[in-house]
Design a protein around this motif. Structure first.
Motif, PDB file in Angstrom:
ATOM      1  N   TRP A  99       0.846  -1.181   0.000  1.00 30.19           N
ATOM      2  CA  TRP A  99       0.000   0.000   0.000  1.00 30.19           C
ATOM      3  C   TRP A  99       0.897   1.252   0.000  1.00 30.19           C
ATOM      4  O   TRP A  99       0.940   2.008   0.962  1.00 30.19           O
ATOM      5  CB  TRP A  99      -0.902   0.026   1.237  1.00 30.19           C
ATOM      6  N   ARG A 101       2.603   5.017  -1.029  1.00 32.46           N
ATOM      7  CA  ARG A 101       2.057   6.350  -1.278  1.00 32.46           C
ATOM      8  C   ARG A 101       1.936   6.564  -2.790  1.00 32.46           C
ATOM      9  O   ARG A 101       2.775   6.093  -3.562  1.00 32.46           O
ATOM     10  CB  ARG A 101       2.954   7.423  -0.664  1.00 32.46           C
ATOM     11  N   ASN A 103       2.587   9.014  -4.723  1.00 35.54           N
ATOM     12  CA  ASN A 103       3.730   9.653  -5.394  1.00 35.54           C
ATOM     13  C   ASN A 103       5.054   8.939  -5.158  1.00 35.54           C
ATOM     14  O   ASN A 103       6.105   9.457  -5.527  1.00 35.54           O
ATOM     15  CB  ASN A 103       3.852  11.104  -4.930  1.00 35.54           C
ATOM     16  N   SER A 104       5.016   7.776  -4.527  1.00 40.04           N
ATOM     17  CA  SER A 104       6.257   7.082  -4.194  1.00 40.04           C
ATOM     18  C   SER A 104       6.015   5.571  -4.153  1.00 40.04           C
ATOM     19  O   SER A 104       5.976   4.966  -3.088  1.00 40.04           O
ATOM     20  CB  SER A 104       6.767   7.587  -2.834  1.00 40.04           C
ATOM     21  N   PRO A 136      -2.213   1.812  -4.097  1.00 40.25           N
ATOM     22  CA  PRO A 136      -1.644   3.091  -3.675  1.00 40.25           C
ATOM     23  C   PRO A 136      -2.605   3.870  -2.783  1.00 40.25           C
ATOM     24  O   PRO A 136      -3.820   3.721  -2.893  1.00 40.25           O
ATOM     25  CB  PRO A 136      -1.418   3.830  -5.001  1.00 40.25           C
ATOM     26  N   GLN A 137      -2.027   4.693  -1.929  1.00 40.28           N
ATOM     27  CA  GLN A 137      -2.858   5.497  -1.031  1.00 40.28           C
ATOM     28  C   GLN A 137      -2.339   6.920  -0.959  1.00 40.28           C
ATOM     29  O   GLN A 137      -1.173   7.183  -1.217  1.00 40.28           O
ATOM     30  CB  GLN A 137      -2.891   4.886   0.361  1.00 40.28           C
ATOM     31  N   LYS A 138      -3.252   7.793  -0.602  1.00 40.24           N
ATOM     32  CA  LYS A 138      -2.885   9.189  -0.431  1.00 40.24           C
ATOM     33  C   LYS A 138      -3.702   9.739   0.729  1.00 40.24           C
ATOM     34  O   LYS A 138      -4.913   9.541   0.796  1.00 40.24           O
ATOM     35  CB  LYS A 138      -3.169   9.980  -1.713  1.00 40.24           C
ATOM     36  N   ALA A 139      -3.037  10.422   1.645  1.00 40.50           N
ATOM     37  CA  ALA A 139      -3.723  11.008   2.792  1.00 40.50           C
ATOM     38  C   ALA A 139      -4.314  12.357   2.402  1.00 40.50           C
ATOM     39  O   ALA A 139      -3.819  13.034   1.506  1.00 40.50           O
ATOM     40  CB  ALA A 139      -2.754  11.173   3.958  1.00 40.50           C
ATOM     41  N   ASN A 180      -7.483   7.610   4.426  1.00 41.45           N
ATOM     42  CA  ASN A 180      -6.631   7.532   3.243  1.00 41.45           C
ATOM     43  C   ASN A 180      -7.456   7.221   1.999  1.00 41.45           C
ATOM     44  O   ASN A 180      -8.390   6.423   2.039  1.00 41.45           O
ATOM     45  CB  ASN A 180      -5.566   6.455   3.418  1.00 41.45           C
ATOM     46  N   HIS A 182      -7.662   5.552  -1.628  1.00 40.50           N
ATOM     47  CA  HIS A 182      -7.071   4.471  -2.423  1.00 40.50           C
ATOM     48  C   HIS A 182      -7.747   4.505  -3.788  1.00 40.50           C
ATOM     49  O   HIS A 182      -8.856   4.006  -3.932  1.00 40.50           O
ATOM     50  CB  HIS A 182      -7.305   3.109  -1.764  1.00 40.50           C
TER      51      HIS A 182
END
Length: 194
Positions: A99, A101, A103-104, A136-139, A180, A182
């Motif tokens: 899981w 980020r 952008n990374s 992928p996840q983003k906060a 988060n 997804h």
């Protein structure tokens, strides 16, 4: 946004499976509604969807299947996370999930590790695949279309034998209990030789 690239001809028989994998994700989302999605879960849940997709593609599967492995000391028992077969071809998969980020992604080591694990699951003559699910996840906020395209570009740069991705528009803004976002899931498959 969805797509797939199969660069190893040995995996071409899996194309109909990956196409139906997208359908299985949609069906899960349609039944469960807008507050749940299968790619939040672990590799076992996602292997279940991949297995269902294989059956829809007129293939057969067995999860957690026993295998035999030839070693210098002789044969030994082993096991594969998923066995998938058509009437002409078959593969043994060893799977994990990450899981990262948005952008990374940094997937190179995870893909290498699961592919190395896959070397131990069957005979050298069998097609063995490392299978890496990536959710992928983003906060704080959902991924932008540019970020999604960057992720797809990054996925294609990994040294895999096949990659499929699905970032369904309706679920890009779906947030889990931890807050988060997804936006979707990808799967990378890499042949384990040896």
């Amino acid at each position: 946004m969805q797509g797939m690239i199969i660069s190893n001809p040995k995996l071409e028989f899996l194309r109909p499976v990956l196409e139906r994998w997208f359908d299985c994700i949609d069906r899960f989302n349609a039944v469960r509604g807008d507050n749940d999605t299968p790619y939040w879960y672990d590799e076992n849940a996602n292997l279940g969807l991949l297995s269902a997709a294989a059956w829809m593609a007129e293939m057969v599967t067995l999860q957690q299947t026993s295998t035999r492995k030839q070693t210098e000391e002789g044969e030994r028992n082993a096991h594969a996370d998923l066995f998938i077969a058509s009437s002409e071809e078959r593969a043994y998969l060893q799977a994990t999930q990450r899981w990262p980020r948005v952008n990374s992604l940094n997937l190179t080591q995870a893909l290498a590790d699961i592919t190395s694990d896959a070397k131990r699951i069957s005979y050298a003559s069998d097609l063995k695949l490392g299978c890496l699910f990536v959710a992928p996840q983003k906060a704080q906020q959902s991924a932008t279309p540019e970020e999604l395209q960057d992720m797809v570009d990054d996925l294609q740069k990994e040294h895999s034998c096949a990659v499929a991705w699905y970032f369904p528009y309706a679920y890009r803004k779906l947030r889990n209990e931890a807050g988060n976002y997804h936006p979707g899931i990808a799967v990378l498959l890499k042949e384990a030789r040896g």
